[in-house]
Design a protein around this motif. Structure first.
Motif, PDB file in Angstrom:
ATOM      1  N   PRO A 227       0.669  -1.291  -0.040  1.00 35.04           N
ATOM      2  CA  PRO A 227       0.003   0.255  -0.135  1.00 35.04           C
ATOM      3  C   PRO A 227       0.730   1.160   0.066  1.00 35.04           C
ATOM      4  N   ASP A 228       0.300   2.207  -0.560  1.00 35.03           N
ATOM      5  CA  ASP A 228       1.021   3.545  -0.529  1.00 35.03           C
ATOM      6  C   ASP A 228       1.519   3.926   0.662  1.00 35.03           C
ATOM      7  N   ASN A 229       0.893   3.795   1.802  1.00 31.73           N
ATOM      8  CA  ASN A 229       1.533   4.314   3.161  1.00 31.73           C
ATOM      9  C   ASN A 229       2.124   3.071   3.927  1.00 31.73           C
ATOM     10  N   ALA A 230       2.382   2.014   3.035  1.00 33.32           N
ATOM     11  CA  ALA A 230       3.260   0.995   3.631  1.00 33.32           C
ATOM     12  C   ALA A 230       2.381   0.245   4.762  1.00 33.32           C
ATOM     13  N   VAL A 231       1.214   0.743   4.842  1.00 26.05           N
ATOM     14  CA  VAL A 231       0.581   0.074   6.166  1.00 26.05           C
ATOM     15  C   VAL A 231      -0.605  -0.708   5.625  1.00 26.05           C
ATOM     16  N   SER A 232      -1.519   0.093   5.150  1.00 27.12           N
ATOM     17  CA  SER A 232      -2.763  -0.637   4.642  1.00 27.12           C
ATOM     18  C   SER A 232      -3.481   0.500   3.681  1.00 27.12           C
ATOM     19  N   GLY A 233      -4.516  -0.083   2.825  1.00 27.43           N
ATOM     20  CA  GLY A 233      -5.253   0.850   2.106  1.00 27.43           C
ATOM     21  C   GLY A 233      -4.708   0.612   0.521  1.00 27.43           C
ATOM     22  N   ILE A 234      -5.002   1.502  -0.272  1.00 26.34           N
ATOM     23  CA  ILE A 234      -4.806   1.799  -1.607  1.00 26.34           C
ATOM     24  C   ILE A 234      -3.483   1.526  -1.974  1.00 26.34           C
ATOM     25  N   THR A 235      -3.132   0.845  -3.013  1.00 23.54           N
ATOM     26  CA  THR A 235      -1.986   0.617  -3.688  1.00 23.54           C
ATOM     27  C   THR A 235      -1.929   1.259  -5.034  1.00 23.54           C
ATOM     28  N   THR A 236      -1.300   2.175  -5.400  1.00 21.17           N
ATOM     29  CA  THR A 236      -1.344   2.942  -6.436  1.00 21.17           C
ATOM     30  C   THR A 236      -0.249   2.443  -7.330  1.00 21.17           C
ATOM     31  N   TYR A 237      -0.535   1.791  -8.545  1.00 18.45           N
ATOM     32  CA  TYR A 237       0.324   1.565  -9.598  1.00 18.45           C
ATOM     33  C   TYR A 237       0.574   2.532 -10.736  1.00 18.45           C
ATOM     34  N   ARG A 238       1.890   2.786 -11.312  1.00 13.88           N
ATOM     35  CA  ARG A 238       2.178   3.561 -12.144  1.00 13.88           C
ATOM     36  C   ARG A 238       3.005   2.579 -13.161  1.00 13.88           C
ATOM     37  N   TYR A 239       2.902   3.284 -14.368  1.00 13.85           N
ATOM     38  CA  TYR A 239       3.354   2.535 -15.521  1.00 13.85           C
ATOM     39  C   TYR A 239       4.310   3.382 -16.320  1.00 13.85           C
ATOM     40  N   GLU A 240       5.662   2.746 -16.645  1.00 14.88           N
ATOM     41  CA  GLU A 240       6.478   3.490 -17.558  1.00 14.88           C
ATOM     42  C   GLU A 240       6.896   2.595 -18.626  1.00 14.88           C
ATOM     43  N   ILE A 241       7.569   3.181 -19.656  1.00 13.74           N
ATOM     44  CA  ILE A 241       8.278   2.453 -20.798  1.00 13.74           C
ATOM     45  C   ILE A 241       9.909   2.662 -20.561  1.00 13.74           C
ATOM     46  N   LYS A 242      10.677   1.841 -20.199  1.00 13.09           N
ATOM     47  CA  LYS A 242      12.173   1.806 -19.895  1.00 13.09           C
ATOM     48  C   LYS A 242      12.595   2.220 -21.464  1.00 13.09           C
ATOM     49  N   PRO A 243      13.318   3.714 -21.073  1.00  9.92           N
ATOM     50  CA  PRO A 243      14.117   3.772 -22.364  1.00  9.92           C
ATOM     51  C   PRO A 243      15.189   3.094 -23.116  1.00  9.92           C
TER      52      PRO A 243
END
Length: 904
Positions: free
Chosen positions: A657-673
């Motif tokens: 989770p975003d706060n390392a404890v509980s709740g939402i986990t936000t995923y982000r996506y990228e392309i490696k150059p």
């Protein structure tokens, strides 16, 4: 005997020293040469019959002498009546120094001047004058008397040597009269009074010591009862003797009544003065001034000390204390010995001289003395005092004067000594115990090798080798010391607390030790990384003498103290797994090392956050148009392979989770150059899009999926395949719709071409023609136009190729092309251009006519059909070879045509 006594009374002392003297009539003192007798002074020279000391007035001085007379209150009155002058000689005993004779012819008695002189100088007469010693005989023997006399009117008149111009000055009482040497004179009225002024005789005589005097044979007398003489009743004659003394023999004129071992302030006046006169029998030496055996001549001594005079005197050593200029005599003291107590003498610079004096406090008579010695300088100063002021250097925490490691380091200043009154500089200093041994940590800066300094301010600092230094700084606690000082003369011999000795203490407070993690930023560890454990090390400043202790103060998420621990001494973290992740806060505390037993530091703490996280994951799903369910695969002609086409979708999973404890986990996506990343993009929702039209090949990209704590790379291959080629076909010609696969032409055919196309295609790429095997023996084909050049008979395959559009295969078509063999035809042309056939009838060309010229030549032109054939020329058989010839290239030569028969 009387003469001897009187002679002793008139000798005085001489000197050239400077001192204080006082005019009797003045209310304040006048600073004068101590040898000087001021008119108006009163001095004692002898004793009257009643045992009283006789006071003499100082009247006037000149270059060599002082003139004195007996004070009127002590003048001798000679009284008797006219009716018993001849009988009552005894009554004249009241006139202590007057001898009377009987009156003659009933005239009043007179005073014999000779009797007056005899009273001073006779040494072999015995009479009533033995009762009186008006002048001490010792002064006579010193040769200080210049003259003794009864004054004449001229001497006491205006301009006389006595300078007396007032009757009150002469007599002291207005109603009295004074007996003169000639006749009665009233100085107030400046006239002779009534009475007889009979003749008189002055006989020069020579007294002892060669001192001149005169004998008077007659003298007038005056009544005491006013200006009118009375023949009946009592009569009084006031006889006032005068004397002159030598100025150069006087040493000093000081108040009478002085006692030994008493300091006298000569700014205080008196009515009686005692003369100290120089006697050759008295001498003195004055070599030095000492204090506690040390010479202090020309130096300083503090107030109220007792000094020793290095002087030699056979009688009484007397001290004369002058101002610094040596011009004003300020103090006098007759000593019992050589010790001079300075108590009562204020601070200042002085000159000191001494005399060897016969000191007799029982009389005011003159006393013999040595001349004044040379002067030695001495300065009296106030005792020195020192003050200690704390002076902490900057750096201590607010509220603390002194703080460990801040402003109590080796060599730093903690206070200062200020000298108030200076005393006798330089001052010597010692740092002493104030009840314990902590004084050994301190020293006074700026002292010389003798621990002395003349500076008025001195810093107290911490020794560089102080015993209580720890890491270069004094340890916490209370320190005590005293600073003792003595002046250059060793005063005081006993410390004077609060004055020459000051004591103090200072408290050194603990300081805040500094502590920090070597890596202060948040530590992030994946669960797999945490399995191997790691160290969270902190450092303290200073590090010596301190110890750091580690602890976990909180855990969050599904982490518990059972999942993770920390070594309290090393900071090593142990992770036990259990698929636990979350946050923990660790703390490092720095304090004194318990092994030191000290308390130099206040506890300092620092915290740090540690995150143990689960790794993020992700999956890729190809677009529905993909021909492969696992690998995105598209034809180049598919919209997916075009700009903004959709290739696939990536989805994040797991992670923390975003706060390392509980709740939402936000995923982000990228392309490696890397690789083909520039042709693609990934949207925030995970959709993978094209940025260009994709070419036919395998495209490789690396996708990145992130959460707040971790990153995962997922490689992706995208396959783009070619589209089918167009249907390229050969047609009979551009306008024909008949598809052909073969074409046959004759060798002699002209304007032959081939044509291939894709009907209805939007592909504008040109069709390229070529002979399949590349041979040119049969034909040559123009690659762009399809035009055929026949070179020979035979069959070839012509290939038509049209490049496909992007992502499309190239279109191809083949045509079998056959050239059949044929008879070669020739034609004659009109010129070398070989383009215009010559005229002919049927299959016969008309004759070529040329005008004869000898040796004429010309060409005939023939071309093959088809073109490109090689033509060789020759004469037809039977032609007149003697007339004409032809070269193989067609050059005709006219040889001989002179006869008609040869024309044709």
């Amino acid at each position: 005997m009387w003469k001897k006594i009187m002679l002793a009374c008139i000798t005085f002392i001489g000197s050239v020293s400077i001192g204080y003297a006082f005019v009797r009539q003045m209310s304040a003192a006048s600073t004068l040469n101590i040898a000087k007798l001021i008119p108006g002074y009163e001095v004692i020279l002898g004793t009257n019959p009643n045992g009283q000391e006789v006071v003499w007035d100082v009247h006037v001085e000149n270059a060599d002498n002082y003139t004195l007379s007996t004070y009127l209150d002590r003048v001798q009155h000679c009284t008797q009546t006219t009716d018993n002058i001849s009988q009552n000689v005894s009554k004249v005993a009241y006139c202590n120094f007057i001898s009377t004779v009987s009156g003659k012819d009933d005239k009043p008695a007179y005073v014999s001047a000779k009797a007056f002189d005899d009273a001073f100088y006779a040494s072999n007469q015995t009479n009533s004058f033995e009762q009186t010693e008006l002048i001490d005989q010792s002064s006579i023997s010193s040769g200080n008397l210049k003259r003794a006399f009864i004054p004449s009117p001229a001497q006491i008149s205006s301009g006389g040597i006595l300078g007396i111009t007032s009757r009150s000055d002469l007599l002291g009482k207005e109603t009295e009269r004074f007996a003169l040497s000639e006749r009665i004179y009233d100085p107030l009225n400046k006239a002779y009074a009534a009475g007889n002024a009979g003749p008189f005789v002055r006989t020069p005589l020579s007294g002892p010591g060669g001192i001149a005097y005169s004998e008077w044979t007659s003298i007038n007398w005056a009544y005491h009862t006013g200006n009118n003489p009375t023949t009946n009743g009592w009569a009084m004659v006031d006889v006032r003797p005068f004397a002159q003394v030598r100025k150069d023999r006087i040493v000093s004129v000081l108040n009478s009544g002085y006692q030994k071992d008493t300091l006298y302030n000569l700014t205080q006046s008196n009515n009686r003065y005692k003369i100290r006169y120089e006697d050759p029998a008295y001498s003195v030496s004055f070599n030095d001034i000492k204090f506690q055996g040390i010479s202090i001549t020309g130096k300083r001594i503090i107030q109220n000390q007792t000094i020793e005079l290095d002087a030699t005197a056979s009688d009484t050593l007397c001290v004369y204390i002058f101002n610094d200029a040596g011009s004003d005599l300020l103090y006098y003291k007759a000593l019992n010995g050589k010790q001079l107590d300075l108590t009562g003498i204020p601070v200042g610079k002085y000159k000191i001289a001494v005399t060897n004096e016969h000191f007799d406090s029982s009389t005011g008579r003159p006393t013999p003395s040595s001349a004044l010695s040379s002067m030695l300088a001495l300065e009296i100063v106030a005792p020195h005092q020192i003050v200690y002021t704390k002076q902490p250097e900057s750096g201590a925490t607010s509220g603390n004067d002194y703080e460990f490691m801040k402003n109590v380091n080796s060599g730093q200043t903690i206070g200062k000594i200020t000298v108030g009154s200076q005393g006798v500089m330089p001052l010597s200093y010692t740092v002493e115990s104030n009840g314990d041994q902590t004084y050994q940590n301190f020293e006074i800066d700026g002292l010389d090798a003798n621990h002395s300094s003349s500076s008025l301010t001195l810093n107290v600092k911490i020794k560089s080798n102080a015993p209580d230094l720890l890491n270069g700084s004094l340890r916490t606690g209370t320190y005590q010391f005293c600073i003792n000082s003595v002046d250059a003369n060793g005063s005081p011999t006993q410390p004077e607390n609060g004055k020459t000795r000051v004591c103090t203490s200072l408290l050194i407070s603990p300081t805040n030790v500094s502590v920090a993690f070597q890596t202060p930023s948040q530590t992030k560890k994946s669960m797999s990384e945490a399995q191997s454990g790691w160290q969270e090390e902190a450092v303290s400043t200073p590090s010596n003498g301190t110890k750091i202790t580690y602890s976990i103060i909180s855990t969050l998420g599904n982490l518990t103290t059972g999942d993770v621990g920390i070594d309290p001494d090393t900071g090593v973290i142990t992770y036990h797994g259990n698929n636990a992740y979350g946050k923990l806060t660790i703390q490092a505390s720095a304090d004194d090392d318990p092994a030191s037993g000290m308390d130099n530091y206040r506890v300092a703490t620092v915290t740090k956050e540690v995150v143990i996280y689960r790794m993020v994951n992700g999956s890729i799903s190809p677009d529905a148009n993909s021909s492969d369910a696992n690998i995105p695969t598209f034809s180049a002609s598919d919209p997916n392979a075009k700009v903004n086409g959709t290739i696939a979708t990536i989805r994040g999973s797991e992670g923390t989770p975003d706060n390392a404890v509980s709740g939402i986990t936000t995923y982000r996506y990228e392309i490696k150059p890397v690789d083909d990343y520039a042709s693609f993009e990934v949207l925030s929702n995970g959709t993978i899009k094209t940025k260009v039209n994709l070419g036919v090949k395998e495209h490789h990209i690396t996708l990145i999926v992130k959460d707040q704590w971790s990153t995962k790379e997922i490689p992706l291959t995208i396959k783009i395949e070619q589209a089918n080629a167009e249907n390229l076909q050969f047609y009979e010609n551009q306008s024909s719709h008949t598809v052909i696969n073969t074409k046959t032409v004759n060798f002699t055919d002209t304007n032959v071409s081939v044509y291939a196309t894709v009907k209805g295609s939007s592909n504008t790429n040109p069709v390229i023609y070529q002979v399949k095997d590349g041979s040119t023996n049969v034909i040559e084909v123009n690659s762009n136009s399809g035009a055929i050049t026949i070179k020979g008979a035979g069959s070839v395959t012509i290939v038509a190729t049209k490049q496909g559009m992007s992502g499309q295969a190239d279109a191809k078509a083949e045509l079998t092309f056959t050239v059949t063999a044929a008879v070669q035809n020739f034609i004659y042309t009109t010129d070398s251009t070989l383009t215009t056939e010559r005229p002919k009838n049927g299959d016969k060309y008309e004759a070529l006519k040329e005008t004869y010229q000898f040796n004429q030549t010309f060409y005939v032109y023939t071309t093959g059909n088809p073109t490109g054939s090689t033509v060789t020329y020759q004469l037809k058989a039977g032609s007149p070879t003697d007339v004409i010839s032809v070269d193989p290239d067609g050059l005709v030569h006219i040889l001989n045509a002179s006869m008609n028969t040869q024309i044709g």
